[in-house]
Enzyme design. Structure first.
Site, PDB file in Angstrom:
ATOM      1  N   PRO A   2       0.806  -1.213   0.000  1.00 59.99           N
ATOM      2  CA  PRO A   2       0.000   0.000   0.000  1.00 59.99           C
ATOM      3  C   PRO A   2       0.847   1.274   0.000  1.00 59.99           C
ATOM      4  CG  PRO A   2      -0.546  -1.483   1.817  1.00 59.99           C
ATOM      5  CD  PRO A   2       0.736  -1.942   1.243  1.00 59.99           C
ATOM      6  N   GLU A   3       0.676   2.067  -1.028  1.00 59.85           N
ATOM      7  CA  GLU A   3       1.299   3.378  -1.096  1.00 59.85           C
ATOM      8  C   GLU A   3       0.175   4.408  -1.051  1.00 59.85           C
ATOM      9  OE1 GLU A   3       4.190   3.575  -4.292  1.00 59.85           O
ATOM     10  OE2 GLU A   3       4.459   1.415  -4.228  1.00 59.85           O
ATOM     11  N   HIS A  92      -3.772 -13.801  11.119  1.00 61.37           N
ATOM     12  CA  HIS A  92      -2.930 -12.594  11.071  1.00 61.37           C
ATOM     13  C   HIS A  92      -3.693 -11.318  11.423  1.00 61.37           C
ATOM     14  CE1 HIS A  92      -0.046 -15.249   9.280  1.00 61.37           C
ATOM     15  NE2 HIS A  92      -0.783 -15.414   8.199  1.00 61.37           N
ATOM     16  N   ARG A 112       2.804 -10.002   7.296  1.00 61.43           N
ATOM     17  CA  ARG A 112       4.249  -9.795   7.484  1.00 61.43           C
ATOM     18  C   ARG A 112       4.584  -8.850   8.629  1.00 61.43           C
ATOM     19  NH1 ARG A 112       6.508  -9.620   1.306  1.00 61.43           N
ATOM     20  NH2 ARG A 112       4.991 -11.131   0.595  1.00 61.43           N
TER      21      ARG A 112
END
Length: 272
Positions: A2-3, A92, A112
DNA sequence: TTAGCCCTGAGA
DNA sequence: TCTCAGGGCTAA
């Protein structure tokens, strides 16, 4: 990953869904995803109404009625999902927010674990405490402002674009795509670029980001919309992830090199 | 300026 | 089983 465009898309979607709702309960599933202590989140947030949803660089922020701000940085694989209960089966998941008005839950999921969540009382528009002061959004600055920041610097232009303290929001994908659009080799030193070229770059960045937002962002690995949908700007990448394929402009092959520990994709023919 | 760290899943 | 991807920070 995600940017700026992905976070912008997410904030627009969440605005529609959770703007005005009152938080009922907050469940912390993994404390290491928080910058502060778990109690701060679990005790402070319940009963607060969400005023609005903001974006600053790659941060998404929930502004609460008492002025407190709940910040999310999605890192590489972070997701903010708006899904119905029960959500306990979803792997997660590091934070769950429940609301008084609905059975839907806002779930922060991040396999992550590069993402971060912080709770602050900073005034809107600033960055959360403990986060290095970041530069302005590309949208927030004029061409002149952009020149002021980048003109004359010794570093390689691609590395400078990724430096969030100079300008916030660009990551690897959109830095590569913007440089292609501007016809600039990612290895070029900033001081070797004249003002015309730099202004072209600023415009290319804004164009690329705007186009990406219109297409719902890029869903490469894990980026999903709040409803689990996917963006499709990845179908319009001209260099990122296209190593060895033909350049759409000249037919030459797209190259990939390593720059500052990141991969850089470019067309040596079109980018000088 | 660069290497290493955090971390997991995908692909070789 | 190994390698690689990457954002942001820290240490060398």
């Amino acid at each position: 990953m995600p940017e700026l465009p992905e976070v912008e898309v997410l904030s627009l979607q969440l605005s529609k869904r959770i703007g005005g709702l009152r938080i009922a309960e907050v469940l912390v599933r993994r404390e290491s995803s928080l910058t502060g202590a778990r109690q701060g989140f679990e005790e402070t947030l319940p009963s607060k109404r969400i005023n609005r949803i903001l974006r600053r660089g790659k941060f998404l922020c929930l502004e609460l009625e008492d002025g407190a701000l709940l910040w999310f940085h999605l890192g590489m694989t972070g997701q903010l999902l708006w899904i119905p209960r029960p959500t306990a089966y979803v792997p997660h998941v590091h934070l769950v927010v429940r609301f008084e008005e609905t059975e839907m839950e806002l779930v922060f999921r991040d396999p992550r674990r590069f993402g971060k969540i912080c709770l602050t009382k900073e005034p809107a528009g600033s960055f959360p405490e403990g986060v290095r002061p970041w530069g302005p959004d590309p949208y927030e600055m004029s061409d002149e402002g952009f020149l002021k920041i980048f003109r004359g610097r010794k570093g390689r232009i691609k590395n400078l674009l990724l430096n969030q303290t100079l300008m916030a929001g660009l990551g690897n994908i959109y830095a590569d795509e913007s440089l292609f659009r501007a016809g600039i080799d990612p290895r070029r030193r900033a001081y070797r670029l004249n003002s015309t070229k730099l202004i072209r770059l600023h415009q290319a960045i804004c164009e690329t980001l705007t186009e990406a937002i219109e297409k719902g962002g890029s869903s490469i690995d894990d980026f999903l919309h709040a409803n689990g949908g996917r963006g499709f700007f990845q179908n319009f990448h001209r260099v990122y992830g296209r190593e060895g394929e033909k350049c759409f402009s000249c037919g030459d092959l797209v190259h990939r090199i390593r720059l500052a520990g990141r991969s850089a994709h470019f067309c040596p023919q079109c980018q000088r």
